[in-house]
Enzyme design. Structure first.
Site, mmCIF file in Angstrom:
data_model
loop_
_atom_site.group_PDB
_atom_site.id
_atom_site.type_symbol
_atom_site.label_atom_id
_atom_site.label_comp_id
_atom_site.label_asym_id
_atom_site.label_seq_id
_atom_site.Cartn_x
_atom_site.Cartn_y
_atom_site.Cartn_z
ATOM 1 N N TYR A 240 0.874 -1.167 0.000
ATOM 2 C CA TYR A 240 0.000 0.000 0.000
ATOM 3 C C TYR A 240 0.907 1.211 0.000
ATOM 4 C CZ TYR A 240 -4.510 -2.170 0.656
ATOM 5 O OH TYR A 240 -5.661 -2.858 0.449
ATOM 6 N N ASP A 268 -6.090 -0.862 -6.604
ATOM 7 C CA ASP A 268 -7.558 -0.789 -6.639
ATOM 8 C C ASP A 268 -8.153 -0.293 -5.331
ATOM 9 O OD1 ASP A 268 -7.184 -2.915 -4.939
ATOM 10 O OD2 ASP A 268 -8.118 -4.414 -6.232
ATOM 11 N N HIS A 359 -10.021 -7.464 -5.554
ATOM 12 C CA HIS A 359 -9.725 -7.334 -4.128
ATOM 13 C C HIS A 359 -10.670 -8.214 -3.297
ATOM 14 C CE1 HIS A 359 -7.475 -4.258 -1.484
ATOM 15 N NE2 HIS A 359 -8.035 -5.078 -0.610
HETATM 16 O O1 173 Z 1 -9.111 -5.656 1.996
HETATM 17 C C1 173 Z 1 -8.665 -5.144 3.008
HETATM 18 O O2 173 Z 1 -9.234 -5.254 4.095
HETATM 19 C C2 173 Z 1 -7.455 -4.364 2.910
HETATM 20 O O3 173 Z 1 -6.816 -4.441 1.913
HETATM 21 C C3 173 Z 1 -7.017 -3.467 3.978
HETATM 22 C C4 173 Z 1 -6.674 -2.156 3.677
HETATM 23 C C5 173 Z 1 -6.317 -1.295 4.686
HETATM 24 C C6 173 Z 1 -6.294 -1.722 5.987
HETATM 25 C C7 173 Z 1 -6.602 -3.037 6.299
HETATM 26 C C8 173 Z 1 -6.954 -3.893 5.290
#
Ligand code: 173
Length: 499
Positions: A240, A268, A359
């Site tokens: 991320y 995404d 996702h």
């Molecule tokens: O899908 C999710 O839950 C995920 O990708 C996510 C994103 C940020 C924080 C925790 C999980």
């Protein structure tokens, strides 16, 4: 003489308000008063632990160093004298009792025959909050179901009399050996469902030559996972992208230095989807909140994932790709491509691969399945002379529960598929052993299905082995997947307050 301040339980307990809020985490005392409004999960959840030990709530959701990196050193007050902290005899709730009973009543692992079985056991044994977070998908949860039904709209065209006495389903993924044509895809917050979290995946993967993609938001720290590396196992990293690019750069370069072999940038999730099962769980929590939190600013409606995702940069764009190229030599893969147009742009941007993914149905609801997108992507790339190209690999994820699902994706051009929830549920239900069993089941299914399909190796899987003509027909009769229908939990609607 040590200059570390030792604090007592009663001292900490006095700081139990918004005006002065101290908490204990892993035996250390922190003054988080000034941090309350900056906490990505809102102040309310911290205030619940004001003056108390917050370790149990903190651990599954935060990387171990989250508090030390976010809080200035002068707010690290000292260590707690454990003998002065009244041992809280935790009241065992009815939910907890039911979970303990379910844990004791788990079927022997041998009785688990498929991935759906793991899901049933996981649901019974993990906290409701964990189940809500893991199983949830966005809006009306159309896409998460479609991820399963898309596989059922593709039918096999098996070949016969091909001497299938030996079949081999091993492959390479981004040049790395893999015993199966699948990898463990990133899922966050593993400790919500099992105390050892993602390490269950790591240890099982090492024993079976399976590649693990480490999640940015894993409960175990990146280094704890890589430190557990055995048998020369391979890791990929799911990224991320942080608003602060220096943080991202450090993280990526650290991963590369530690031997990670592929960088999967999630593209995404500029904002997290609304996952109502997760959000409703938050409402339950809130209604049980303490008096001290009344009237305070709370990010009420977000659920676990949204609460911890505020660092993700929504400004990420194609213009950033050259920067990623400049900071790492790892192959770069864009995870979350959903159209042929973007697959073409990705190829032209010079990345090494793409993951056709929605996702796990958790982002844009009614986005199509990765499998359906695969067909249009390969056609568009071929039409431009871009593909097949050994330096550009296409992956698919979402809804994979059977080796037959994987074989369909491979026949249609995928190099491998990602499996997230199925392995997550396997470790929630049985820890490392569960993951090993899941891998064994996949292996048995590959052996049988490849023989029946007339494919001796992965190279024998060609488009002619499947009939995908109904794939983009969204309204067709499909036979019911009985196991899936029986284990899948429908969305709930709100309840009237008791008058
Ligand atoms: O899908 C999710 O839950 C995920 O990708 C996510 C994103 C940020 C924080 C925790 C999980």
């Amino acid at each position: 003489m040590s200059d570390i301040r030792v604090l007592t339980g009663p001292e900490v307990a006095e700081h139990n308000s918004r005006e002065s809020c101290w908490i204990i985490v892993h035996g250390k005392v922190y003054d988080v008063t000034d941090f309350l409004d900056e906490h990505p999960g809102g102040s309310r959840i911290i205030l619940k632990y004001a003056g108390k030990d917050a370790t149990e709530a903190y651990e599954p959701i935060h990387p171990p160093d989250a508090i030390t990196t976010n809080l200035p050193v002068e707010k690290h007050l000292g260590v707690i004298d454990a003998s002065t902290v009244a041992k809280v005899v935790k009241e065992v709730t009815e939910e907890e009792k039911a979970r303990q009973a379910a844990w004791a009543a788990r079927p022997p692992l041998d009785n688990v025959l498929n991935m759906h079985d793991f899901e049933v056991v996981a649901k019974a044994v993990i906290p409701e909050k964990a189940w809500a977070y893991y199983s949830s998908a966005s809006d009306d949860e159309i896409t998460i179901r479609e991820n399963r039904t898309a596989f059922q709209r593709v039918w096999f065209r098996p070949r016969i009399l091909r001497d299938v006495s030996t079949v081999d389903w091993s492959t390479t993924i981004l040049g790395q050996k893999s015993s199966l044509p699948l990898y463990i895809s990133a899922t966050a917050l593993g400790k919500l469902g099992h105390p050892e979290g993602e390490l269950c995946l790591t240890r099982a993967a090492a024993n079976h030559g399976v590649i693990q993609m480490i999640a940015t938001l894993a409960s175990c720290s990146f280094d704890d996972i890589v430190d557990a590396q055995a048998n020369d196992q391979t890791f990929f990293l799911q990224l991320y992208v942080n608003r602060d690019r220096e943080i991202t750069k450090k993280y990526v370069q650290h991963a590369e230095a530690r031997g990670v072999k592929g960088l999967f940038i999630t593209v995404d999730a500029p904002q997290l989807g609304r996952r109502e099962k997760d959000m409703r769980m938050k409402q339950v929590d809130d209604s049980a909140g303490a008096e001290v939190q009344k009237g305070q600013d709370v990010k009420k409606d977000q659920g676990v994932a949204r609460a911890i995702s505020s660092f993700i940069d929504p400004s990420l764009s194609w213009k950033d790709i050259p920067w990623f190229r400049s900071i790492t030599k790892m192959p770069i893969i864009l995870k979350g491509i959903a159209t042929a147009e973007d697959a073409v742009l990705a190829y032209e941007a010079g990345v090494q691969g793409i993951v056709l993914s929605n996702h796990g149905g958790r982002q844009l609801d009614t986005a199509r399945s990765g499998l359906e997108v695969l067909v249009e992507v390969t056609a568009a790339l071929k039409a431009r002379g871009y593909w097949p190209d050994p330096k550009f690999e296409i992956f698919v994820d979402g809804g994979v529960r059977r080796a037959s699902d994987v074989l369909k994706a491979l026949a249609l051009g995928a190099k491998a598929v990602g499996v997230g929830r199925a392995f997550l549920y396997a470790f929630c239900a049985y820890g490392q052993e569960g993951v090993e069993r899941a891998i064994q089941i996949f292996r048995d299914e590959f052996e049988m299905n490849m023989r029946l399909l007339g494919a001796r190796t992965i190279d024998d899987l060609v488009p002619e082995m499947v009939d995908a003509s109904a794939l983009n027909q969204h309204i067709v009769m499909v036979p019911q997947d009985n196991l899936f229908q029986a284990t899948y939990q429908p969305l709930q609607i709100t309840k009237l307050k008791a008058g």
